[in-house]
Design an enzyme around this catalytic site. Structure first.
Site, PDB file in Angstrom:
ATOM      1  N   LYS A  33      45.313  34.087  43.305  1.00 21.85           N
ATOM      2  CA  LYS A  33      46.809  32.973  43.481  1.00 21.85           C
ATOM      3  C   LYS A  33      46.804  33.820  44.612  1.00 21.85           C
ATOM      4  O   LYS A  33      46.952  33.959  45.818  1.00 21.85           O
ATOM      5  CB  LYS A  33      46.838  32.585  42.039  1.00 21.85           C
ATOM      6  CG  LYS A  33      46.484  32.342  41.060  1.00 21.85           C
ATOM      7  CD  LYS A  33      45.417  30.832  41.260  1.00 21.85           C
ATOM      8  CE  LYS A  33      45.134  30.603  39.806  1.00 21.85           C
ATOM      9  NZ  LYS A  33      44.747  31.157  38.617  1.00 21.85           N
ATOM     10  N   ASP A  58      49.133  38.994  31.091  1.00 20.29           N
ATOM     11  CA  ASP A  58      48.809  38.553  32.572  1.00 20.29           C
ATOM     12  C   ASP A  58      49.410  37.740  33.739  1.00 20.29           C
ATOM     13  O   ASP A  58      50.331  37.113  32.808  1.00 20.29           O
ATOM     14  CB  ASP A  58      48.089  36.940  32.123  1.00 20.29           C
ATOM     15  CG  ASP A  58      47.236  36.059  33.544  1.00 20.29           C
ATOM     16  OD1 ASP A  58      47.746  36.417  34.686  1.00 20.29           O
ATOM     17  OD2 ASP A  58      46.184  35.624  33.434  1.00 20.29           O
ATOM     18  N   ARG A  95      27.470  49.106  43.457  1.00 24.57           N
ATOM     19  CA  ARG A  95      28.119  48.515  42.254  1.00 24.57           C
ATOM     20  C   ARG A  95      29.207  49.129  40.721  1.00 24.57           C
ATOM     21  O   ARG A  95      29.829  48.905  40.404  1.00 24.57           O
ATOM     22  CB  ARG A  95      27.094  48.245  40.637  1.00 24.57           C
ATOM     23  CG  ARG A  95      27.752  47.586  39.135  1.00 24.57           C
ATOM     24  CD  ARG A  95      26.452  46.562  39.067  1.00 24.57           C
ATOM     25  NE  ARG A  95      25.421  47.156  39.122  1.00 24.57           N
ATOM     26  CZ  ARG A  95      25.305  47.864  38.169  1.00 24.57           C
ATOM     27  NH1 ARG A  95      25.780  48.718  37.099  1.00 24.57           N
ATOM     28  NH2 ARG A  95      23.652  48.781  38.178  1.00 24.57           N
TER      29      ARG A  95
HETATM   30  C1  LIG Z   1      43.861  30.946  37.480  1.00 30.15           C
HETATM   31  C2  LIG Z   1      44.368  31.887  36.504  1.00 30.15           C
HETATM   32  C3  LIG Z   1      43.152  32.793  36.063  1.00 30.15           C
HETATM   33  C4  LIG Z   1      42.174  32.278  36.188  1.00 30.15           C
HETATM   34  O1  LIG Z   1      42.146  33.412  37.843  1.00 30.15           O
HETATM   35  P1  LIG Z   1      40.435  33.016  38.049  1.00 30.15           P
HETATM   36  O2  LIG Z   1      40.685  34.043  39.404  1.00 30.15           O
HETATM   37  O3  LIG Z   1      40.559  31.600  38.376  1.00 30.15           O
HETATM   38  O4  LIG Z   1      39.306  33.788  37.747  1.00 30.15           O
HETATM   39  C5  LIG Z   1      43.825  33.543  35.155  1.00 30.15           C
HETATM   40  N1  LIG Z   1      44.895  33.834  33.939  1.00 30.15           N
HETATM   41  C6  LIG Z   1      45.893  32.662  34.746  1.00 30.15           C
HETATM   42  C7  LIG Z   1      47.692  33.015  34.689  1.00 30.15           C
HETATM   43  C8  LIG Z   1      45.612  32.157  36.002  1.00 30.15           C
HETATM   44  O5  LIG Z   1      46.789  31.027  36.946  1.00 30.15           O
END
Ligand SMILES: *Cc1c(COP(=O)(O)O)cnc(C)c1O
Length: 364
Positions: A203, A178, A56
């Site tokens: 993504k 983000d 972990r």
């Molecule tokens: C998909 C997404 C997230 C969350 O990510 P997960 O891997 O699905 O938990 C956060 N921010 C943005 C901009 C996203 O497109």
């Protein structure tokens, strides 16, 4: 249209361009018979006396991915089990009762997590129109943290990260960006003044719609706090996932280049289509939003496409789209007829042929 944010061709891995860093960073040392790729190290338990200690706390496969993403973003990366786990770790930097300035429209999961924390009085959310620099600067007063999405999901609003970071820092707030939509190749928020970058590696970084993962990138000191959250909350990634994301990262520059070029072309063509009321494309990146008159027409487009996948994710080699307001969590200020398009790496003419026949059907 805005110009793409400028990027240095050289970066922290010496004189190497980002495309090269994506290929070479996080490799084992080139000794005879060493593999080119880090192995998938499946281990909960390590012999005592070393740096890792327990499964972990760390893992060599995560470590290789963290090295590569850290080199691309210009900071220290920490890997998490999902993008949302990385978001939660960054929000854990807020002291109890602290104010978080957040965009009115952003990734719905992030806004839902903020609401949840606010309901439990762990923090206070101050929503702001992040495209209005004056309002954003005023909202920073007394804030502990400013949350930004460099291109907002799903409305494609673009934020001036450098100006926002100056205003936030003047008020003593931490800035988190983000940058899932931008990838480390189109924008490096740390160089623009942000303190923490968050990626949903699910993504573009992974790029093949087969793994959930997240990462934060920050200074080494902030990375210690974020890693501390990961260890304490158990928000660790799977080892195979880390391997898959690193494998995907090797072609990030090729995928982003193709997807971005196709997205720009599709945005141009869609804007001239009679069924389309508005195209949202900030001028860079591989995501766009196409609006038609209402929800029924948008649903009809989704049903009529054959090549485009109907799915809620993005950033994969496969093009996909969805009507965002079908989700109850999505902000009511997102139009009912808005389709979010994630442009993959297929031939752009095939993509347009499929999309335009679906749009033709609702224009009649
Ligand atoms: C998909 C997404 C997230 C969350 O990510 P997960 O891997 O699905 O938990 C956060 N921010 C943005 C901009 C996203 O497109």
């Amino acid at each position: 249209m805005q110009q793409p944010p400028s990027r240095d061709s050289a970066d922290d891995a010496g004189e190497l361009a980002p495309a090269t860093v994506a290929v070479v960073a996080g490799r084992p040392a080139p000794t005879p018979d060493a593999p080119f790729n880090v192995p998938v190290v499946m281990a909960s338990t390590y012999h005592a006396g070393g740096d890792v200690g327990y499964g972990r706390f760390g893992n060599p496969t995560w470590g290789a991915l963290e090295e590569a993403v850290g080199a691309l973003e210009g900071g220290t990366a920490v890997a998490f089990g999902s993008g949302t786990a990385a978001v939660a770790a960054a929000l854990d930097l807020v002291p109890v009762g602290g104010v978080v300035v957040a965009p009115e429209r952003a990734y719905s999961g992030t806004l839902a997590l903020l609401r949840r924390l606010a309901e439990r009085e762990l923090l206070t959310v101050r929503p702001v129109d992040v495209e209005d620099a004056g309002k954003l600067a005023a909202a920073c007063e007394g804030a502990a943290l400013v949350w930004l999405e460099s291109i907002a999901n799903p409305t494609m609003e673009a934020v001036d990260v450098a100006a926002a970071a100056r205003a936030a820092h003047a008020a003593g707030a931490t800035v988190v960006v983000d940058a899932t939509f931008a990838t480390p190749l189109l924008q490096r928020p740390l160089a623009l003044g942000a303190d923490v970058v968050v990626h949903s590696a699910t993504k573009y970084l992974s790029g093949h719609s087969d793994a959930l993962m997240g990462l934060t990138v920050s200074s080494p000191e902030t990375a210690d706090l974020l890693r501390g959250h990961r260890t304490a909350a158990g928000a660790v990634p799977g080892t195979l996932e880390a391997y898959l994301v690193l494998r995907g990262l090797r072609t990030l520059h090729l995928r982003v280049e193709r997807s971005q070029a196709s997205a720009a072309e599709l945005a141009r063509r869609a804007a001239a289509h009679p069924a389309v009321t508005r195209v949202r494309y900030p001028g860079w990146g591989a995501m766009l939003a196409v609006e038609v008159a209402d929800a029924a027409r948008a649903d009809a487009v989704v049903s009529a496409v054959r090549l485009w996948g109907h799915a809620t994710s993005l950033g994969g080699v496969e093009s996909m789209l969805e009507r965002r307001r079908k989700w109850a969590l999505e902000s009511p200020s997102v139009p009912e007829g808005l389709l979010r398009l994630s442009v993959g790496v297929e031939d752009v003419e095939d993509l347009w042929k499929d999309l335009s026949q679906a749009l033709d059907a609702v224009a009649r």
